[in-house]
Design an enzyme around this catalytic site. Structure first.
Site, short mmCIF file in Angstrom:
data_model
loop_
_atom_site.label_atom_id
_atom_site.label_comp_id
_atom_site.label_asym_id
_atom_site.label_seq_id
_atom_site.Cartn_x
_atom_site.Cartn_y
_atom_site.Cartn_z
N ASP A 11 25.23 76.00 56.56
CA ASP A 11 23.99 76.10 57.11
C ASP A 11 23.02 74.93 56.60
O ASP A 11 23.48 74.22 55.77
CB ASP A 11 23.37 77.54 56.75
CG ASP A 11 21.94 77.72 57.00
OD1 ASP A 11 21.52 77.51 58.22
OD2 ASP A 11 21.12 78.12 56.34
N SER A 12 21.87 74.89 57.30
CA SER A 12 21.20 73.92 56.56
C SER A 12 20.80 74.24 55.09
O SER A 12 20.19 73.19 54.38
CB SER A 12 19.71 73.85 57.69
OG SER A 12 19.23 74.96 57.60
N TYR B 116 16.68 71.99 59.45
CA TYR B 116 17.05 71.45 60.64
C TYR B 116 16.19 71.90 61.67
O TYR B 116 16.21 71.22 62.88
CB TYR B 116 18.45 72.01 61.17
CG TYR B 116 19.65 71.69 60.13
CD1 TYR B 116 19.44 70.62 59.19
CD2 TYR B 116 20.89 71.98 60.78
CE1 TYR B 116 20.50 70.32 58.35
CE2 TYR B 116 22.17 71.73 59.67
CZ TYR B 116 21.88 70.69 58.71
OH TYR B 116 22.80 70.29 58.07
N CYS C 36 17.44 83.19 64.12
CA CYS C 36 17.35 82.26 62.94
C CYS C 36 18.07 83.07 62.06
O CYS C 36 17.67 84.22 61.26
CB CYS C 36 16.26 81.66 62.72
SG CYS C 36 15.87 80.74 61.31
N THR C 37 18.97 82.34 61.10
CA THR C 37 19.73 82.96 59.92
C THR C 37 18.55 83.45 58.84
O THR C 37 18.86 84.43 58.18
CB THR C 37 20.53 81.96 59.25
OG1 THR C 37 19.61 80.65 59.15
CG2 THR C 37 21.58 81.81 60.07
N HIS C 38 17.24 83.08 58.82
CA HIS C 38 16.33 83.42 57.82
C HIS C 38 15.90 84.69 58.07
O HIS C 38 15.42 85.40 57.37
CB HIS C 38 15.34 82.37 57.73
CG HIS C 38 15.64 81.29 56.61
ND1 HIS C 38 16.83 80.27 57.04
CD2 HIS C 38 15.12 80.66 55.41
CE1 HIS C 38 16.56 79.32 56.16
NE2 HIS C 38 15.89 79.51 55.18
N GLU D 93 11.92 81.09 52.28
CA GLU D 93 12.26 79.98 51.28
C GLU D 93 11.29 80.19 49.96
O GLU D 93 11.71 80.05 48.85
CB GLU D 93 12.26 78.62 51.79
CG GLU D 93 13.18 78.03 52.91
CD GLU D 93 14.42 78.06 52.52
OE1 GLU D 93 14.69 77.60 51.26
OE2 GLU D 93 15.52 78.32 53.21
N CYS E 124 24.32 78.92 61.49
CA CYS E 124 22.86 78.13 61.51
C CYS E 124 22.63 78.44 62.93
O CYS E 124 23.28 77.82 63.91
CB CYS E 124 22.92 77.00 61.13
SG CYS E 124 21.46 76.06 61.31
N ASN E 125 21.74 79.04 63.45
CA ASN E 125 21.42 78.88 65.05
C ASN E 125 21.13 77.68 65.55
O ASN E 125 21.32 77.45 66.51
CB ASN E 125 20.13 79.93 65.01
CG ASN E 125 20.50 81.39 65.04
OD1 ASN E 125 20.58 81.99 65.98
ND2 ASN E 125 20.69 82.05 63.88
N1 DGL Z 1 19.41 77.94 59.73
C1 DGL Z 1 18.27 77.63 60.51
C2 DGL Z 1 18.59 78.35 61.62
O1 DGL Z 1 19.35 79.32 61.75
C3 DGL Z 1 16.89 77.83 59.95
C4 DGL Z 1 16.34 76.92 59.04
C5 DGL Z 1 16.39 75.60 59.30
O2 DGL Z 1 15.49 75.21 60.04
O3 DGL Z 1 17.02 74.82 59.03
O4 DGL Z 1 17.99 77.92 62.89
#
Ligand code: DGL
Length: 270
Positions: A9-10, A41, A184-186, A152, A73-74
Site C-alpha cells: 500500500d502507499s 498516492y 479506500c483502505t483508510h 493518519e 490500495c484502492n
Molecule cells: N491507500 C490509498 C487508497 O486506498 C489511500 C491513501 C493514499 O492516498 O495513498 O486509495
C-alpha cells in the site's frame, strides 16, 4: 520453503487488508510493504502511481519470492492492476472487484455508492467495473479528500471529521443509496463517523474483508494454500519511510503482530 503472500500500500491503509488476511488465514506468511516515503498516492498523477506499483511489485518478487501479490490500495489497484498482472506470473489480487461484488450483493435497491480518493474516483475504474458487473445499477461515486489525513493523524471521530464527512457524503445521502463501499483502505477507520452521517439503514462495506476472502479463494484455486494445521505464519513489515513512525502508528492500527519494521530506501533501484 514456505512462500509468503506479499502485500503493498502507499502506507498504513493497507493494514486493514493485512489484518483481514491474517485473521482469515493465520497460517500464511505475510510480507507487507508500506510506501510511506511516497505516500499519499491519492492525489498523485496516475503515471507516478503505476510506476511505484511496478517498482514495488518487482522488488517484492525479486526479494521475497511471494506466491501472490495483493495490491492493498484502492488507488494503485484502480490505475495499475492490469499492468501488474501482465508483468508477473503469480496471481495479483486487487481491492476493487471484491469490494464492489460485496456491495452489489448486500444492496436491496438499485442505488449504491462508492467513496474513494481523488485518484481512484478520477480513474473511473469503479464506474467501469460496475457497468460490467451490474449495468442497471445506479452508482453514485464521490471523492473524499481529507479523510486519509484525519486517519493518519489518528483522528477518526472528532467534530471536524464529522463536519467534513457531512459535506463530502451529501451526494450519497441525497442519492438515497442503501449500501456504501469504503473504497479506500483508510476509510474503515472512519466507519463510525461515516455510519452516523449516512444513517443506520445504509450498509457499509469494507473492501478489506472481501479482499481477504478473494485471496483465500484464489490461493485455493491455484493450489497454493498452506494447510491450516501448519501453525502460525510469520509477518514481515517493511516501510520506505520512517520505520519508528510506521511501527508506532502501524501497531495502533493493526495490532501486536506489527512488531519490528524493516526499512527500505528507494535508491538507484528507484
Ligand atoms: N491507500 C490509498 C487508497 O486506498 C489511500 C491513501 C493514499 O492516498 O495513498 O486509495
Amino acid at each position: 520453503m514456505q512462500r509468503p503472500i506479499a502485500m503493498f500500500d502507499s502506507g498504513f491503509g493497507g493494514l486493514t487488508v493485512a489484518r483481514a488476511v491474517i485473521d482469515l488465514m493465520p497460517e500464511e506468511d505475510v510480507v507487507y510493504f508500506g510506501d510511506t516515503a511516497r505516500y499519499p498516492y491519492g492525489p498523485r498523477p496516475h503515471a507516478d502511481v503505476v510506476e511505484y506499483a511496478e517498482q514495488i511489485t518487482r522488488w517484492m518478487v525479486d526479494g521475497h519470492d511471494p506466491k501472490m501479490i495483493v495490491v492493498a490500495c484502492n488507488t494503485a489497484t484502480a490505475v495499475a492492476l492490469d499492468r501488474l498482472r501482465e508483468m508477473v506470473s503469480i496471481p495479483v489480487v486487487g481491492v476493487l472487484e471484491p469490494g464492489l461484488r460485496a456491495l452489489l450483493s448486500v444492496s436491496t435497491s438499485d442505488r449504491v455508492g462508492v467513496i474513494g480518493t481523488v485518484g481512484t474516483v478520477a480513474s473511473g475504474a469503479y464506474q467501469t467495473l460496475a457497468r460490467a458487473l451490474a449495468p442497471t445499477m445506479d452508482l453514485t461515486v464521490a471523492a473524499c479528500p481529507g479523510f486519509v489525513e484525519f486517519v493518519e493523524r489518528g483522528e477518526t471521530a472528532s467534530d471536524q471529521v464529522h463536519v467534513l464527512a457531512e459535506r463530502l457524503l451529501a451526494p450519497l445521502v441525497e442519492a438515497k443509496v442503501d449500501a456504501l463501499l469504503l473504497g479506500c483502505t483508510h476509510y474503515p477507520f472512519l466507519a463510525r463517523t461515516i455510519g452516523d452521517v449516512m444513517g443506520r439503514d445504509v450498509v457499509l462495506v469494507s473492501s478489506a474483508d472481501e479482499t481477504a476472502f478473494a485471496v483465500q479463494r484464489d490461493l485455493a484455486a491455484a493450489g497454493l494454500r498452506r494447510p491450516e494445521s501448519s501453525g502460525q505464519g510469520t509477518t514481515t513489515w517493511i516501510s520506505s519511510g520512517d520505520t519508528s513512525v510506521f511501527a508506532e502508528l502501524g501497531r495502533r492500527l493493526l495490532g501486536p503482530e506489527l512488531d519490528t519494521v524493516v526499512g527500505h530506501q528507494w535508491g538507484h533501484d528507484a
